[in-house]
Each structure stands twice: as structure tokens, then as C-alpha cells.
Design a protein around this motif. Structure first.
Motif, PDB file in Angstrom:
ATOM      1  N   TRP A 106     -30.992  33.428  -4.665  1.00 39.59           N
ATOM      2  CA  TRP A 106     -30.174  33.070  -5.830  1.00 39.59           C
ATOM      3  C   TRP A 106     -29.782  34.281  -6.665  1.00 39.59           C
ATOM      4  O   TRP A 106     -29.027  34.147  -7.636  1.00 39.59           O
ATOM      5  CB  TRP A 106     -30.940  32.064  -6.698  1.00 39.59           C
ATOM      6  N   ALA A 107     -30.278  35.457  -6.308  1.00 37.25           N
ATOM      7  CA  ALA A 107     -30.043  36.632  -7.154  1.00 37.25           C
ATOM      8  C   ALA A 107     -28.554  36.942  -7.350  1.00 37.25           C
ATOM      9  O   ALA A 107     -28.129  37.188  -8.489  1.00 37.25           O
ATOM     10  CB  ALA A 107     -30.785  37.841  -6.589  1.00 37.25           C
ATOM     11  N   PRO A 108     -27.726  36.979  -6.292  1.00 36.98           N
ATOM     12  CA  PRO A 108     -26.313  37.305  -6.539  1.00 36.98           C
ATOM     13  C   PRO A 108     -25.622  36.304  -7.475  1.00 36.98           C
ATOM     14  O   PRO A 108     -24.781  36.694  -8.293  1.00 36.98           O
ATOM     15  CB  PRO A 108     -25.698  37.276  -5.137  1.00 36.98           C
ATOM     16  N   LEU A 109     -25.967  35.028  -7.346  1.00 41.88           N
ATOM     17  CA  LEU A 109     -25.328  34.028  -8.200  1.00 41.88           C
ATOM     18  C   LEU A 109     -25.679  34.238  -9.659  1.00 41.88           C
ATOM     19  O   LEU A 109     -24.788  34.319 -10.521  1.00 41.88           O
ATOM     20  CB  LEU A 109     -25.738  32.626  -7.752  1.00 41.88           C
ATOM     21  N   ILE A 110     -26.953  34.345  -9.965  1.00 39.21           N
ATOM     22  CA  ILE A 110     -27.317  34.402 -11.385  1.00 39.21           C
ATOM     23  C   ILE A 110     -27.135  35.797 -11.976  1.00 39.21           C
ATOM     24  O   ILE A 110     -27.038  35.946 -13.193  1.00 39.21           O
ATOM     25  CB  ILE A 110     -28.744  33.878 -11.625  1.00 39.21           C
ATOM     26  N   GLU A 111     -27.056  36.837 -11.117  1.00 36.09           N
ATOM     27  CA  GLU A 111     -26.764  38.177 -11.619  1.00 36.09           C
ATOM     28  C   GLU A 111     -25.319  38.290 -12.081  1.00 36.09           C
ATOM     29  O   GLU A 111     -25.038  38.833 -13.160  1.00 36.09           O
ATOM     30  CB  GLU A 111     -27.044  39.206 -10.530  1.00 36.09           C
ATOM     31  N   HIS A 112     -24.404  37.768 -11.275  1.00 36.13           N
ATOM     32  CA  HIS A 112     -22.986  37.973 -11.548  1.00 36.13           C
ATOM     33  C   HIS A 112     -22.337  36.797 -12.280  1.00 36.13           C
ATOM     34  O   HIS A 112     -21.237  36.948 -12.820  1.00 36.13           O
ATOM     35  CB  HIS A 112     -22.246  38.245 -10.243  1.00 36.13           C
ATOM     36  N   PHE A 113     -23.013  35.656 -12.296  1.00 34.66           N
ATOM     37  CA  PHE A 113     -22.477  34.479 -12.981  1.00 34.66           C
ATOM     38  C   PHE A 113     -23.572  33.856 -13.842  1.00 34.66           C
ATOM     39  O   PHE A 113     -24.013  32.730 -13.601  1.00 34.66           O
ATOM     40  CB  PHE A 113     -21.939  33.463 -11.965  1.00 34.66           C
ATOM     41  N   PRO A 114     -24.033  34.600 -14.856  1.00 36.50           N
ATOM     42  CA  PRO A 114     -25.166  34.116 -15.651  1.00 36.50           C
ATOM     43  C   PRO A 114     -24.877  32.823 -16.394  1.00 36.50           C
ATOM     44  O   PRO A 114     -25.817  32.100 -16.739  1.00 36.50           O
ATOM     45  CB  PRO A 114     -25.426  35.272 -16.626  1.00 36.50           C
ATOM     46  N   ASP A 115     -23.600  32.496 -16.614  1.00 37.47           N
ATOM     47  CA  ASP A 115     -23.287  31.272 -17.348  1.00 37.47           C
ATOM     48  C   ASP A 115     -23.641  30.014 -16.567  1.00 37.47           C
ATOM     49  O   ASP A 115     -23.676  28.924 -17.147  1.00 37.47           O
ATOM     50  CB  ASP A 115     -21.819  31.239 -17.760  1.00 37.47           C
ATOM     51  N   VAL A 116     -23.930  30.140 -15.258  1.00 35.60           N
ATOM     52  CA  VAL A 116     -24.307  28.937 -14.516  1.00 35.60           C
ATOM     53  C   VAL A 116     -25.679  28.431 -14.960  1.00 35.60           C
ATOM     54  O   VAL A 116     -26.045  27.286 -14.652  1.00 35.60           O
ATOM     55  CB  VAL A 116     -24.300  29.174 -12.991  1.00 35.60           C
ATOM     56  N   LEU A 117     -26.435  29.283 -15.664  1.00 36.57           N
ATOM     57  CA  LEU A 117     -27.728  28.853 -16.189  1.00 36.57           C
ATOM     58  C   LEU A 117     -27.668  28.516 -17.675  1.00 36.57           C
ATOM     59  O   LEU A 117     -28.693  28.202 -18.280  1.00 36.57           O
ATOM     60  CB  LEU A 117     -28.775  29.952 -15.979  1.00 36.57           C
ATOM     61  N   ALA A 118     -26.477  28.571 -18.250  1.00 37.23           N
ATOM     62  CA  ALA A 118     -26.367  28.404 -19.708  1.00 37.23           C
ATOM     63  C   ALA A 118     -26.643  26.979 -20.146  1.00 37.23           C
ATOM     64  O   ALA A 118     -27.118  26.752 -21.264  1.00 37.23           O
ATOM     65  CB  ALA A 118     -24.976  28.833 -20.173  1.00 37.23           C
ATOM     66  N   ARG A 119     -26.339  26.010 -19.282  1.00 36.29           N
ATOM     67  CA  ARG A 119     -26.539  24.601 -19.620  1.00 36.29           C
ATOM     68  C   ARG A 119     -27.035  23.871 -18.373  1.00 36.29           C
ATOM     69  O   ARG A 119     -26.688  24.237 -17.249  1.00 36.29           O
ATOM     70  CB  ARG A 119     -25.233  23.942 -20.075  1.00 36.29           C
ATOM     71  N   PRO A 120     -27.807  22.800 -18.531  1.00 40.70           N
ATOM     72  CA  PRO A 120     -28.280  22.055 -17.364  1.00 40.70           C
ATOM     73  C   PRO A 120     -27.153  21.495 -16.511  1.00 40.70           C
ATOM     74  O   PRO A 120     -27.316  21.339 -15.296  1.00 40.70           O
ATOM     75  CB  PRO A 120     -29.119  20.929 -17.978  1.00 40.70           C
ATOM     76  N   ASP A 121     -26.006  21.198 -17.142  1.00 43.58           N
ATOM     77  CA  ASP A 121     -24.916  20.565 -16.388  1.00 43.58           C
ATOM     78  C   ASP A 121     -23.825  21.554 -15.986  1.00 43.58           C
ATOM     79  O   ASP A 121     -22.708  21.150 -15.678  1.00 43.58           O
ATOM     80  CB  ASP A 121     -24.304  19.421 -17.204  1.00 43.58           C
ATOM     81  N   ALA A 122     -24.141  22.844 -15.948  1.00 46.80           N
ATOM     82  CA  ALA A 122     -23.143  23.829 -15.546  1.00 46.80           C
ATOM     83  C   ALA A 122     -22.987  23.909 -14.034  1.00 46.80           C
ATOM     84  O   ALA A 122     -22.039  24.516 -13.545  1.00 46.80           O
ATOM     85  CB  ALA A 122     -23.504  25.208 -16.102  1.00 46.80           C
ATOM     86  N   VAL A 123     -23.920  23.336 -13.288  1.00 47.89           N
ATOM     87  CA  VAL A 123     -23.899  23.404 -11.826  1.00 47.89           C
ATOM     88  C   VAL A 123     -23.896  21.997 -11.250  1.00 47.89           C
ATOM     89  O   VAL A 123     -24.713  21.157 -11.635  1.00 47.89           O
ATOM     90  CB  VAL A 123     -25.122  24.178 -11.295  1.00 47.89           C
ATOM     91  N   LEU A 124     -22.964  21.769 -10.329  1.00 46.35           N
ATOM     92  CA  LEU A 124     -22.941  20.523  -9.556  1.00 46.35           C
ATOM     93  C   LEU A 124     -23.590  20.823  -8.210  1.00 46.35           C
ATOM     94  O   LEU A 124     -23.007  21.469  -7.351  1.00 46.35           O
ATOM     95  CB  LEU A 124     -21.499  20.037  -9.371  1.00 46.35           C
ATOM     96  N   ASN A 125     -24.831  20.382  -8.065  1.00 50.05           N
ATOM     97  CA  ASN A 125     -25.608  20.628  -6.855  1.00 50.05           C
ATOM     98  C   ASN A 125     -25.435  19.427  -5.927  1.00 50.05           C
ATOM     99  O   ASN A 125     -26.098  18.403  -6.076  1.00 50.05           O
ATOM    100  CB  ASN A 125     -27.087  20.842  -7.221  1.00 50.05           C
ATOM    101  N   LEU A 126     -24.541  19.555  -4.958  1.00 50.85           N
ATOM    102  CA  LEU A 126     -24.140  18.414  -4.143  1.00 50.85           C
ATOM    103  C   LEU A 126     -25.247  17.909  -3.227  1.00 50.85           C
ATOM    104  O   LEU A 126     -25.237  16.750  -2.819  1.00 50.85           O
ATOM    105  CB  LEU A 126     -22.924  18.787  -3.288  1.00 50.85           C
ATOM    106  N   LYS A 127     -26.172  18.773  -2.867  1.00 41.69           N
ATOM    107  CA  LYS A 127     -27.197  18.369  -1.905  1.00 41.69           C
ATOM    108  C   LYS A 127     -28.447  17.819  -2.565  1.00 41.69           C
ATOM    109  O   LYS A 127     -29.345  17.337  -1.887  1.00 41.69           O
ATOM    110  CB  LYS A 127     -27.562  19.550  -1.016  1.00 41.69           C
ATOM    111  N   HIS A 128     -28.534  17.907  -3.868  1.00 38.66           N
ATOM    112  CA  HIS A 128     -29.703  17.422  -4.592  1.00 38.66           C
ATOM    113  C   HIS A 128     -29.842  15.921  -4.369  1.00 38.66           C
ATOM    114  O   HIS A 128     -28.960  15.143  -4.716  1.00 38.66           O
ATOM    115  CB  HIS A 128     -29.538  17.731  -6.077  1.00 38.66           C
ATOM    116  N   ASP A 129     -30.969  15.507  -3.784  1.00 36.87           N
ATOM    117  CA  ASP A 129     -31.108  14.101  -3.400  1.00 36.87           C
ATOM    118  C   ASP A 129     -32.571  13.666  -3.476  1.00 36.87           C
ATOM    119  O   ASP A 129     -33.210  13.404  -2.457  1.00 36.87           O
ATOM    120  CB  ASP A 129     -30.565  13.894  -1.977  1.00 36.87           C
TER     121      ASP A 129
END
Length: 566
Positions: free
Chosen positions: A142-165
Motif C-alpha cells: 500500500w506504500a505507493p498509494l498512501i505516499e502519493h495520494f494521502p487524501d485517500v486516508l483523509a476520510r473513511p469513505d474516501a475509498v470504494l473497496n470493491l472486493k470488501h466482503d
């Protein structure tokens, strides 16, 4: 990629302290893996020594003389290269509850894996495997994602995790252990990893607040999408790219129902929250203005997609990315399977990941060689850029010299270790001695499409026979725009030539007239998406409905062509 989803493992994604601890763990694991690249051979030896010492007194370890093994050459002599079917009797003993079969510690869960046949495997997952093999690679991914796009962790609903089941009542093995997909396991509760929950797993749609059957996967996807249209989503995590490709299709398929439920404040027909007529009007305006609504319209701040970017997806992801917005970054999910990791991208390389030298003992065999128990194997330092290889790994979790069924291509070397990209399954199509692999056909398709400026939304091929019994390949082609007859003919000529270039067996079969020229079956642009939905509607989990190139099933071709031919 194997992943975790949970909302019960400590503070949620709305807690700044939790987010900072997660970021620190992710970056620390990446740094540790990079540091290991200074001595890959040493780490490979240590992995071998650890698995031998830990599992020497198991039934499998005693039967194969683990106690006498010291080197990789010893290991090759003691244990044959094997696939799941060869290990299955041992795995079934463990699944039935017998201790000390493959591993010294007890499997806590058994992952399902569809594999190439669709059969449900039982992949044993032990605490020691998770600690030493899985979690270090998993966090680093997950390092490249949160390093370069830190706003994806800014709110619980910032990410749509399609495989979460998440699943409340998982199926079990004979011994009562959960037998589920990796994305259905609460790693925090099961393995004591309080930071293991992925981005997006504390979103309002992570645990659905209305009743829905466990196998009603399309309805669950609808409910999550209906909730997500009221949030400012910045990233979509799909791993399986077919799930990401389905999302724009689903938006339009379910649009009227989504907008009505937003307007009414319902969810799946159940009362959920206060009506939101303002957002409903915004969504209505989008449809009126654009006609076909895209994710970019609904979520204008979308930044990144995280999924596999190679294989068949490489044909459609460049155009699909535009559906999600300008400047969207595609980040590749790791080269991994339920059985274990192989490569992980530590930067923003679009396709390849560095070999996880701390996770398993890795061996490789030339992809054009048939795998056999005594097949000659190569070590990581012996791999050549631009070549394709079978992947074989051994790890402390009980999979020994395991041929996972994946073929990887060496892209280059970074920090002295190979960077690998997934090229497809190791399945051979061999109607007339052509010995075609996924990678052969995908590279040939890429060449033939590019030379004519053509694009595909998806494709599959099968072997057909003419009246004289001569086989040839028929390609089902779902293109975004219709091709003219001349374009199709020119494409097939280029494809035939490119296949001959990629595969000497194909070239010989064509030259000796044992194999006919390829033919085309044009389809409706949404033919493969409709079939994907049909498969999920039968109760198959979306993560397991993957793109497959060689598709010989007559029922599939009937479905593709029924009402879809162009």
C-alpha cells in the motif's frame, strides 16, 4: 492479492492516530523489504532455513527429510515440484483437523481460490505464515498509494473497496475452520494485527446496514454503489480488474434505482437515512447533461485505481481509466495469489513488482517448459529480462516447491532483484502443436491492435474446427466502436503474423497447414460485462470471476452471442 477487511480491529479510519500508525507501519515494511534487496541470496537462504527448522517434525517434513536439508540443491532433491493436486491429500488431512501435517502450527483459516479450473481449493493459512510471509509484503503493497495520494486516508469513505466482503457465517472445513476468500477474513481478530484493515473498510458501505443474502453478490454491489454516490470517493480498490471494469456499467445499469433511493433515503427498499433530494437532483442533472454517466461525473475528485494492470486488463484499462477521470493513476496490485506473494510494486511502476525475497524461497522454470516434479529450476539471480517463467515457491505456511500456476515476465532488475509482471496462467492451448500460452496471445493481440489503431473492451478465444477437421482459433471481439470489414480482415492478418512471431509452435502448425487462420466473432461492446454479471448472479464471488483468455466452454460462447452479436 490477498487482503484483509475488518471494522472490528481497533480505532477506525476516522482516528488520526490510527492513520499515522498505519502509515508508519506501511512505510517501515517497505523500507525493510528494500533493505533486504542488498542481500537477496542471504535472505532466500534464511527463509529456507526457517521453514525447515519450523516444520521439520511435521508429517510432511519427516517424509521428505527436512532435517537433512541444508542447501537449495538439497531442497530440490528432497521435494518435487508440485501443484495443488499433488499437495491436496496432505491439505485435506489438515483441513479435517489433523495436527502437524504440513506445518507445526495449526491453520487458522483456509483460503478459497478458484484457480484455473474454478474448483475451490483449500489453502492453509497459519499464524506463522501471516507473520513472516504475508503481513510484511501486504503492508508494503500500500506504500505507493498512501505516499502519493494521502487524501485517500483523509476520510473513511474516501475509498470504494470493491472486493470488501465480510461474511457473518462463513463456510467451514470438516474441522470447523473458516473456508473463505482472503477478503472475507478479519485479520485483526484472527491474527492479532490491529492495523490490518485496508483503506475503505470503515466506509458506510463496508458492513451493509440492511439485510442481504450472503450469496446475493450483485445486490451487495448495488447497495455499496448506491451508498457511495453520496460520498466523495477518491480511490477505487478492485484487485481483480474485471470488478473495476464492471463499475461504470453498473452505474448506468442501476442508475434510476440509485437516484430514486437517494431521493427517498432508502437502501435496497429499506428505510436508511433522511431523504437527500439535493444529491438526487445533482445526479439527475448529470444524466441529463451527459446521457451516459461515468464514475468521473459522480466522483470528480477521483485520483487512483488499484488493481492488476496486466493480462487481459492491459487491453482495456487504458480506455477504462478515462471513465474514472482525467489524470487517474493506475497502481498495480501485487503479483500474488491466495497461496502466497511473488512480487510487490514499491513505486509507481505501472505493471511490475519487486520479488519479495523475504517471503518465500523462489524458483522459476522457463515458461515454455512443461512443469514436472523434476523440472530444472532457476534462482532469482539467474532470470533474464524479457523472458517468461513459471513461478514456484516454498514458504513456512506449508506450500513446498509449489507451482502456483502463474507465469511472470521479468521486466528489469531494480536494487539487484528482478521486477516481475504477471502475464497469465500457465495453461497451454495445444490443438495442433502450437502450444499457445496467455502471454503469447496477449502480446500478439497488443501488436495487432496497435498496428491498426484498434481497441478492445475484452476478448476471448476458442478452438474451432472446419469441415475437414482442421482446428483454428476464433476470437470473440468486444470493441467499443464497430470495426469495418477491412479493419477486421487486416487485424486478423496481423494477429496471425504476430502469433507466429510469439510462438514457434504456432508458426510450424500454420506452415504445415495443421492449423487454420484465426477468425473473428464480433460482439456487442458490453457482451463480456453482461456475462460477468451473469456469472456473479449465480452466486460466485466477484473476486473469483476473472478475465480468462482461453474459453472452450460452449455455454459461455452461447451466452456471449445470444443477443450480443454485431
Amino acid at each position: 492479492m490477498t487482503t484483509s477487511e475488518t471494522r472490528q480491529d481497533g480505532p477506525s479510519w476516522s482516528d488520526p492516530e490510527r492513520i499515522e500508525r498505519y502509515r508508519s507501519r506501511v512505510f517501515a515494511e517497505r523500507a525493510r523489504l528494500r533493505a533486504a534487496f542488498a542481500d537477496p541470496a542471504g535472505h532466500q537462504q534464511r527463509v529456507l532455513e526457517d521453514l525447515l527448522a519450523f516444520n521439520a517434525d511435521t508429517a510432511y517434513g519427516r517424509a521428505h527429510g527436512f532435517a537433512q536439508v541444508r542447501t537449495l540443491d538439497d531442497w530440490r532433491k528432497a521435494v518435487p515440484v508440485q501443484d495443488y493436486s499433488a499437495l491436496a491429500p496432505w491439505i485435506e488431512r489438515a483441513a479435517a483437523g489433523e495436527d502437524n501435517v504440513l506445518t507445526a502450527d495449526k491453520p487458522a483459516v483456509f483460503f478459497t481460490s478458484s484457480g484455473s479450473t474454478g474448483a475451490h481449493k483449500k489453502i492453509p493459512v497459519t499464524p506463522q505464515f501471516m507473520r513472516t510471509t504475508f503481513f510484511p509484503f501486504y503492508y508494503a503493497a500500500w506504500a505507493p498509494l498512501i505516499e502519493h495520494f494521502p487524501d485517500v486516508l483523509a476520510r473513511p469513505d474516501a475509498v470504494l473497496n470493491l472486493k470488501h466482503d465480510p461474511i457473518a457465517a462463513p463456510p467451514t472445513t470438516a474441522s470447523g475452520k473458516p473456508h473463505v476468500g482472503a477478503s472475507q477474513v478479519d485479520f485483526g481478530a484472527k491474527f492479532g494485527e490491529p492495523l490490518s484493515a485496508e483503506p475503505g473498510t470503515s466506509a458506510p458501505w463496508a458492513t451493509l446496514p440492511v439485510p442481504v443474502a450472503a450469496d446475493a453478490h450483485l445486490e451487495k454491489m448495488y447497495l455499496r454503489l448506491r451508498l457511495a454516490v453520496e460520498s466523495d470517493v477518491r480511490c477505487v480498490i478492485g484487485i481483480n480488474p474485471a470488478m473495476v471494469a464492471a463499475l461504470p456499467h453498473q452505474l448506468n445499469l442501476w442508475w434510476e434505482r440509485i437516484v430514486q433511493e437517494v431521493r427517498d433515503g432508502t437502501l435496497g427498499g429499506h428505510p436508511y437515512r433522511s431523504p437527500n433530494p439535493e444529491r438526487a437532483r445533482e445526479l439527475d442533472r448529470l444524466a441529463a447533461h451527459f446521457g451516459r454517466v461515468r464514475p468521473a461525473h459522480v466522483w470528480p475528485n477521483m485520483r487512483a485505481l488499484f488493481c492488476w494492470t496486466t493480462g487481459l486488463a492491459s487491453l482495456y484499462l487504458p480506455r477504462l481509466r478515462e471513465e474514472f477521470g482525467p489524470g487517474i493513476t493506475l497502481l498495480p496490485a501485487p503479483v500474488a495469489a491466495s497461496e502466497g506473494p511473488t512480487g510487490v510494486a514499491l513505486d509507481r511502476h505501472p505493471t511490475a513488482g519487486s520479488l519479495v525475497v523475504t517471503a518465500s524461497v523462489y524458483e522459476f522454470a522457463d515458461a515454455d517448459t512443461d512443469l514436472a516434479p523434476d523440472v530444472a529450476t532457476l534462482q532469482p539471480h539467474e532470470l533474464e529480462p524479457g523472458r517468461d517463467y513459471h513461478t514456484i515457491f516454498s514458504h513456512i505456511g506449508g506450500l513446498y516447491r509449489y507451482a502456483v500456476g502463474d507465469v511472470v515476465r521479468v521486466v528489469d532488475r531494480e536494487d539487484s532483484v528482478p521486477r516481475l509482471e504477471y502475464t497469465g496462467r500457465n495453461t497451454l492451448s495445444n490443438a495442433a502443436g502450437e502450444r499457445l500460452r496467455d502471454a503469447h496471445v496477449l502480446r500478439a493481440l497488443t501488436t495487432a491492435l496497435a498496428a491498426g489503431g484498434l481497441e478492445l473492451r475484452n476478448t476471448a478465444c476458442r478452438v474451432v474446427h472446419d469441415q475437414q477437421g482442421t482446428p483454428s482459433y476464433q476470437f470473440a471481439l468486444a470493441s467499443a466502436t464497430p470495426w469495418s470489414g477491412d479493419e477486421t480482415d487486416a487485424f486478423l492478418t496481423r494477429l496471425d503474423r504476430a502469433l507466429a512471431h510469439e510462438s514457434p509452435g504456432y508458426q510450424r502448425a500454420r506452415a504445415q497447414h495443421r492449423l487454420g487462420a484465426p477468425t473473428a466473432l464480433p460482439l456487442h461492446p458490453d457482451a463480456f460485462l453482461d456475462d460477468w454479471h451473469a456469472a456473479v448472479a449465480t452466486g460466485v464471488r466477484p473476486t473469483q470471476v476473472k478475465d480468462r483468455l482461453f474459453r472452450q466452454d460452449p455455454a459461455l460462447w452461447q451466452r456471449l452471442t445470444d443477443g450480443n452479436g454485431s
